[in-house]
Each structure stands twice: as structure tokens, then as C-alpha cells.
Design an enzyme around this catalytic site. Structure first.
Site, PDB file in Angstrom:
ATOM      1  N   CYS A 159      -1.128   6.020   9.228  1.00 54.84           N
ATOM      2  CA  CYS A 159      -1.545   4.598   8.604  1.00 54.84           C
ATOM      3  C   CYS A 159      -2.467   4.899   7.936  1.00 54.84           C
ATOM      4  CB  CYS A 159      -1.813   3.812   9.811  1.00 54.84           C
ATOM      5  SG  CYS A 159      -3.151   4.384  11.059  1.00 54.84           S
ATOM      6  N   ARG A 218       0.714  -1.115  -0.173  1.00 59.58           N
ATOM      7  CA  ARG A 218       0.049  -0.006   0.052  1.00 59.58           C
ATOM      8  C   ARG A 218       0.907   1.191  -0.060  1.00 59.58           C
ATOM      9  NH1 ARG A 218      -4.179  -0.757   4.765  1.00 59.58           N
ATOM     10  NH2 ARG A 218      -4.853   1.453   4.035  1.00 59.58           N
TER      11      ARG A 218
END
Length: 286
Positions: free
Chosen positions: A242, A183
Site C-alpha cells: 500500500c 494513485r
């Protein structure tokens, strides 16, 4: 930079908790939360079986809903109202756990510290460790007597978009991303619709599973190795990010567990940054 926290106070064992469950100054909080894609209902699971006397803290419910971002920090007033309702008062000791082991409990650990609670511990190994030892569970809702709680906001533990942008430009703090390498590099799609793939220019990548082993935080040597592998200097200021501000708290806890100051957490995280077309990103996907 925020103050350091004695690493020996961060975790308690199932045995310690069992021995102290009846202490009048202790409250156990179930902070379980699951990604929507899992299909799991944390509150329903709590009602089906939780540690005796534990109350459920709703991470999504007790939040600032005005931003359109998930589970953002609530106002001090809203947080204080919920703590009073749950039966947590000034000077009490909070013991937090989740149903995974070490996943969402650090979010409540961080939130409690943000609002000035000094005595916060996490159950080592979480509910799985409690169950593994064959300890009893309680079903249904727990209602406790309200207590007086006074929030004391600690701004050093929270970073907003402007502070993150400044840190990236000036190097005043290291911005570290807890998402997976795939990611981070933009090689895997984001689980939330409408977000761009990639990462902030200048950010470091330390996927949160790299600081966990067997559902528990690694020891100092393992943590130092993880920091080094990510290129981080853990003795300098860190801002953790995050996907939505959840697993960034695991990295903040990891720094505290290694004897350093916990990282400030970028609460908006990639949901905010990746959702804005005016902010730069780096991605390696073709």
C-alpha cells in the site's frame, strides 16, 4: 505461505466484548492511527474517550526508526518490551479496535501475529460501533500490571523489497496494492513528498475500501467478488502492499476472513519503492 486462521476468531461484537471486559486473560488495545493530513491526534482522542480498560498502542512510536520509513515493524525485543509494559502476556487474548471502524486496527492485528500471538480479534465496527450501541467510554490513561511476553517472529507474514522484486519477476506470489486506483495508475499525487506516482510492474490493484462495507469486513461472497474483480487468485500466495504498510494489512485480514492464508505484508510498501529512483514503475499519467 503462512498458515490459515479460523475466520470465526477474527472479529468479536461489541456485545461479546462488553461481556468479557473483565476477563483476566483479555487486553483491549486502541490501535487508532490517522494520516497526517487529517490533523487528527489518535492518542489525544484515546485520552478523551476509549473503551474501558483499553490501552493505547502507538503504531508510529513502537517502530523501527532507523530506516527513515514510517511505522516499520519494531524489533522483537522492542515489541516485547512494549507488550510487557502494556500488560499483555503470553497466552492472552488481544482485542484490537480503531476509531474509524476498520482502518488501522488490522495493522496491529497483523503485527501481533508476526510476533507469535495466536489469539487476536478485532472489534467489529470499531469504536463507532461501540458508541452507536451507547456503551460507556473511559477517559485518561490506563496503566496495567506488566506481564511476561515472549515474541516468536513469523517471517512468512513479512515481505521485504528483495522478496517483492523476486515475486514480481518470477510470479511466485501475487503482489497486490491496496492504494486507490488513481494513485495506482499514477493519476493522483502521492500524499508523501518525494514519491513517484504509479505502481510496481506486474502488481495487481485492490483498493482497500473494496473489501469493507459499513466499517466492517465484507462477508466471504463479497470478498471473493473483490478478489475476482482485481484479477487475484486468493488461493495462491499473496504479498500485500500500500502506501506505507498500513492498509496492506486490511488486505491480509481480508484473505484470512475468506478462509485463506493471510497475505504477507510488504512493510516498506510504496514509500520505499516509489522513493527509490532505481526501481521500475508503471504510470499512466501524461
Amino acid at each position: 505461505m503462512s498458515r490459515t486462521i479460523d475466520p470465526s476468531t477474527l472479529f468479536v461484537s461489541p456485545q461479546w466484548l462488553a461481556d468479557h471486559l473483565d476477563a483476566p486473560d483479555l487486553l483491549v488495545l486502541d490501535a487508532s492511527w490517522h494520516m497526517p493530513a487529517t490533523g487528527r491526534d489518535a492518542r489525544a482522542e484515546y485520552l478523551a474517550g476509549h473503551i474501558q480498560g483499553a490501552v493505547f498502542f502507538d503504531i508510529d512510536g513502537v517502530a523501527d526508526h532507523s530506516t527513515g520509513l514510517p511505522h516499520m515493524l519494531p524489533s522483537p525485543e522492542a515489541f516485547a518490551a512494549e507488550m510487557r509494559r502494556l500488560g499483555f502476556g503470553d497466552g492472552m487474548h488481544a482485542v484490537v479496535y480503531d476509531s474509524v471502524g476498520l482502518f488501522s486496527a488490522p495493522r496491529l492485528w497483523w503485527t501481533l501475529h508476526v510476533f507469535g500471538v495466536d489469539r487476536v480479534s478485532i472489534l467489529a465496527g470499531g469504536l463507532p460501533a461501540w458508541k452507536f450501541e451507547g456503551r460507556p467510554l473511559q477517559t485518561g490513561e490506563v496503566v496495567r500490571e506488566p506481564r511476561d511476553f515472549t515474541p516468536r517472529f513469523d517471517a512468512t507474514l513479512v515481505a521485504d523489497l528483495a522478496q517483492v522484486n523476486e515475486a514480481l519477476l518470477s510470479g511466485a506470489a501475487q503482489v497486490v496494492d491496496a492504494r486507490s486506483a488513481e494513485r495506482f495508475m499514477g493519476l493522483a499525487p502521492e500524499p508523501r513528498v518525494g514519491l513517484r506516482a504509479g505502481h510496481m510492474p506486474g502488481a495487481y490493484n485492490l483498493p482497500f475500501p473494496n473489501v469493507i462495507e459499513g466499517g466492517r469486513m465484507k462477508g466471504k461472497a463479497g470478498l471473493d467478488a473483490a478478489f475476482a474483480a482485481a484479477g487475484l487468485d486468493p488461493d495462491k500466495a499473496v504479498i500485500a502492499s500500500c502506501g506505507s504498510g498500513m492498509t496492506a494489512c486490511i488486505l491480509s485480514l481480508a484473505l484470512a476472513a475468506s478462509g485463506r492464508a493471510p497475505a504477507a505484508v510488504y512493510d516498506g510498501s510504496w514509500t520505499q519503492w516509489g522513493g527509490r529512483a532505481d526501481l521500475p514503475i508503471v504510470a499512466y499519467a501524461s
